[in-house]
Design a protein around this motif. Sequence first.
Motif, PDB file in Angstrom:
ATOM      1  N   ALA A 201     -12.266   3.027  33.887  1.00 48.76           N
ATOM      2  CA  ALA A 201     -12.151   2.908  32.391  1.00 48.76           C
ATOM      3  C   ALA A 201     -12.760   1.600  31.801  1.00 48.76           C
ATOM      4  CB  ALA A 201     -10.666   3.291  31.965  1.00 48.76           C
ATOM      5  N   THR A 202     -12.189   0.751  32.341  1.00 46.22           N
ATOM      6  CA  THR A 202     -12.711  -0.753  31.855  1.00 46.22           C
ATOM      7  C   THR A 202     -14.261  -1.032  32.303  1.00 46.22           C
ATOM      8  OG1 THR A 202     -11.769  -1.860  33.745  1.00 46.22           O
ATOM      9  CG2 THR A 202     -10.488  -1.604  31.586  1.00 46.22           C
ATOM     10  N   GLY A 203     -14.691  -0.481  33.545  1.00 50.15           N
ATOM     11  CA  GLY A 203     -16.028  -0.763  34.096  1.00 50.15           C
ATOM     12  C   GLY A 203     -15.981  -2.188  34.533  1.00 50.15           C
ATOM     13  N   ASN A 204     -15.040  -2.897  34.775  1.00 49.80           N
ATOM     14  CA  ASN A 204     -14.698  -4.077  35.294  1.00 49.80           C
ATOM     15  C   ASN A 204     -13.590  -4.299  36.248  1.00 49.80           C
ATOM     16  OD1 ASN A 204     -14.976  -6.777  35.906  1.00 49.80           O
ATOM     17  ND2 ASN A 204     -15.281  -7.660  33.741  1.00 49.80           N
ATOM     18  N   ALA A 205     -13.556  -4.345  37.424  1.00 51.37           N
ATOM     19  CA  ALA A 205     -12.119  -4.505  38.146  1.00 51.37           C
ATOM     20  C   ALA A 205     -11.610  -5.801  37.925  1.00 51.37           C
ATOM     21  CB  ALA A 205     -12.507  -4.169  39.779  1.00 51.37           C
ATOM     22  N   SER A 206     -12.149  -6.895  37.910  1.00 55.75           N
ATOM     23  CA  SER A 206     -11.627  -7.998  37.580  1.00 55.75           C
ATOM     24  C   SER A 206     -11.038  -8.229  36.463  1.00 55.75           C
ATOM     25  CB  SER A 206     -12.682  -9.120  37.806  1.00 55.75           C
ATOM     26  OG  SER A 206     -13.741  -9.096  36.849  1.00 55.75           O
ATOM     27  N   SER A 207     -11.265  -7.437  35.290  1.00 58.29           N
ATOM     28  CA  SER A 207     -10.506  -7.739  33.978  1.00 58.29           C
ATOM     29  C   SER A 207      -9.016  -6.606  34.171  1.00 58.29           C
ATOM     30  CB  SER A 207     -11.575  -7.147  32.983  1.00 58.29           C
ATOM     31  OG  SER A 207     -11.711  -5.624  33.154  1.00 58.29           O
ATOM     32  N   VAL A 208      -8.993  -6.005  35.177  1.00 60.81           N
ATOM     33  CA  VAL A 208      -7.730  -5.217  35.056  1.00 60.81           C
ATOM     34  C   VAL A 208      -6.670  -5.815  35.755  1.00 60.81           C
ATOM     35  CG1 VAL A 208      -6.489  -2.989  36.064  1.00 60.81           C
ATOM     36  CG2 VAL A 208      -9.162  -2.969  35.362  1.00 60.81           C
ATOM     37  N   PRO A 209      -5.560  -6.252  34.845  1.00 58.62           N
ATOM     38  CA  PRO A 209      -4.480  -7.055  35.725  1.00 58.62           C
ATOM     39  C   PRO A 209      -3.871  -6.308  36.893  1.00 58.62           C
ATOM     40  CG  PRO A 209      -3.680  -6.073  33.700  1.00 58.62           C
ATOM     41  CD  PRO A 209      -5.077  -5.727  33.889  1.00 58.62           C
ATOM     42  N   ALA A 210      -3.880  -6.933  38.027  1.00 58.97           N
ATOM     43  CA  ALA A 210      -3.321  -6.338  39.354  1.00 58.97           C
ATOM     44  C   ALA A 210      -3.009  -7.444  40.233  1.00 58.97           C
ATOM     45  CB  ALA A 210      -4.345  -5.470  39.961  1.00 58.97           C
ATOM     46  N   PRO A 211      -1.735  -7.322  41.045  1.00 60.72           N
ATOM     47  CA  PRO A 211      -1.644  -8.337  42.017  1.00 60.72           C
ATOM     48  C   PRO A 211      -2.586  -8.365  43.132  1.00 60.72           C
ATOM     49  CG  PRO A 211      -0.278  -6.232  42.338  1.00 60.72           C
ATOM     50  CD  PRO A 211      -0.923  -5.967  41.064  1.00 60.72           C
ATOM     51  N   TRP A 212      -2.205  -9.405  43.716  1.00 61.92           N
ATOM     52  CA  TRP A 212      -3.453  -9.811  44.919  1.00 61.92           C
ATOM     53  C   TRP A 212      -3.549  -8.666  45.998  1.00 61.92           C
ATOM     54  CZ3 TRP A 212      -2.150 -10.372  50.245  1.00 61.92           C
ATOM     55  CH2 TRP A 212      -0.817 -10.230  50.187  1.00 61.92           C
ATOM     56  N   TRP A 213      -2.458  -8.156  46.317  1.00 61.53           N
ATOM     57  CA  TRP A 213      -2.283  -7.253  47.423  1.00 61.53           C
ATOM     58  C   TRP A 213      -3.248  -5.916  46.844  1.00 61.53           C
ATOM     59  CZ3 TRP A 213       0.038  -2.876  45.710  1.00 61.53           C
ATOM     60  CH2 TRP A 213       1.009  -2.986  44.937  1.00 61.53           C
ATOM     61  N   LEU A 214      -3.105  -5.313  45.547  1.00 64.16           N
ATOM     62  CA  LEU A 214      -3.455  -4.264  45.193  1.00 64.16           C
ATOM     63  C   LEU A 214      -5.126  -4.464  45.291  1.00 64.16           C
ATOM     64  CD1 LEU A 214      -3.237  -1.324  44.511  1.00 64.16           C
ATOM     65  CD2 LEU A 214      -2.818  -2.117  42.079  1.00 64.16           C
ATOM     66  N   ARG A 215      -5.532  -5.580  44.795  1.00 62.10           N
ATOM     67  CA  ARG A 215      -6.986  -5.685  44.773  1.00 62.10           C
ATOM     68  C   ARG A 215      -7.760  -5.722  46.462  1.00 62.10           C
ATOM     69  NH1 ARG A 215      -5.615  -9.470  40.823  1.00 62.10           N
ATOM     70  NH2 ARG A 215      -5.625 -11.357  42.110  1.00 62.10           N
ATOM     71  N   ALA A 216      -6.963  -6.397  47.228  1.00 67.17           N
ATOM     72  CA  ALA A 216      -7.385  -6.353  48.528  1.00 67.17           C
ATOM     73  C   ALA A 216      -7.085  -4.884  49.202  1.00 67.17           C
ATOM     74  CB  ALA A 216      -6.430  -7.418  49.497  1.00 67.17           C
TER      75      ALA A 216
END
Length: 192
Positions: free
Chosen positions: A73-88
């Motif tokens: 939806a945002t088109g930019n994963a780095s702009s979505v707030p998330a904990p370190w483990w969820l991004r990994a």
Amino acid sequence: MEVYHLPAADTDSKAFPDPRLHVEPTAALQWLQAVEVPRSAASATTPAGIRRAFLHRAPQSQVLALYRQACLATGNASSVPAPWWLRALHRGEIDSRVTAFRIEDRVAQLLEPRTGWEFVPWAADGESGYWEFVPSEHGPSGYRVPTTLLLTDRHNGWIDILPAHTGPTPEPIAVDGLAGLRAQLGNIEALR
């Protein structure tokens, strides 16, 4: 939120005060609600104490699916707030949320009994908190920001250290996992 106008024929609906409007949350809004941690977690002394949000309790597959929707939806994963483990987890670099929680808990077990380390639960939205080595703040060098330990998805050691500093944030120092943290802890605490 997106607003949709309903056809005039639906004016008998009692679901909304104005029957011509229908409000529907977007993926980004749903995600912000998913990462919201209750205010009571602000007094947590370990990462386990802040694991009270939807993203900590809901089935892992559901959390991951909602996170991916928010990223699209945002088109930019780095702009979505998330904990370190969820991004990994999203990138397939860690096998589960349980493994990540185990890493957070082992860091806590290592740091809690040591003098000077304090857990800071009020990190950015969705983050897992961080640890500060308080004696490094205002130490002999007069630093304003203490040595800080962050859990990260930046590398597979999962631990970064920000040395005590004043002014711009220095580049993080990658630590090679829990074994590396144990081996380097004396040197990390000496960064004053």
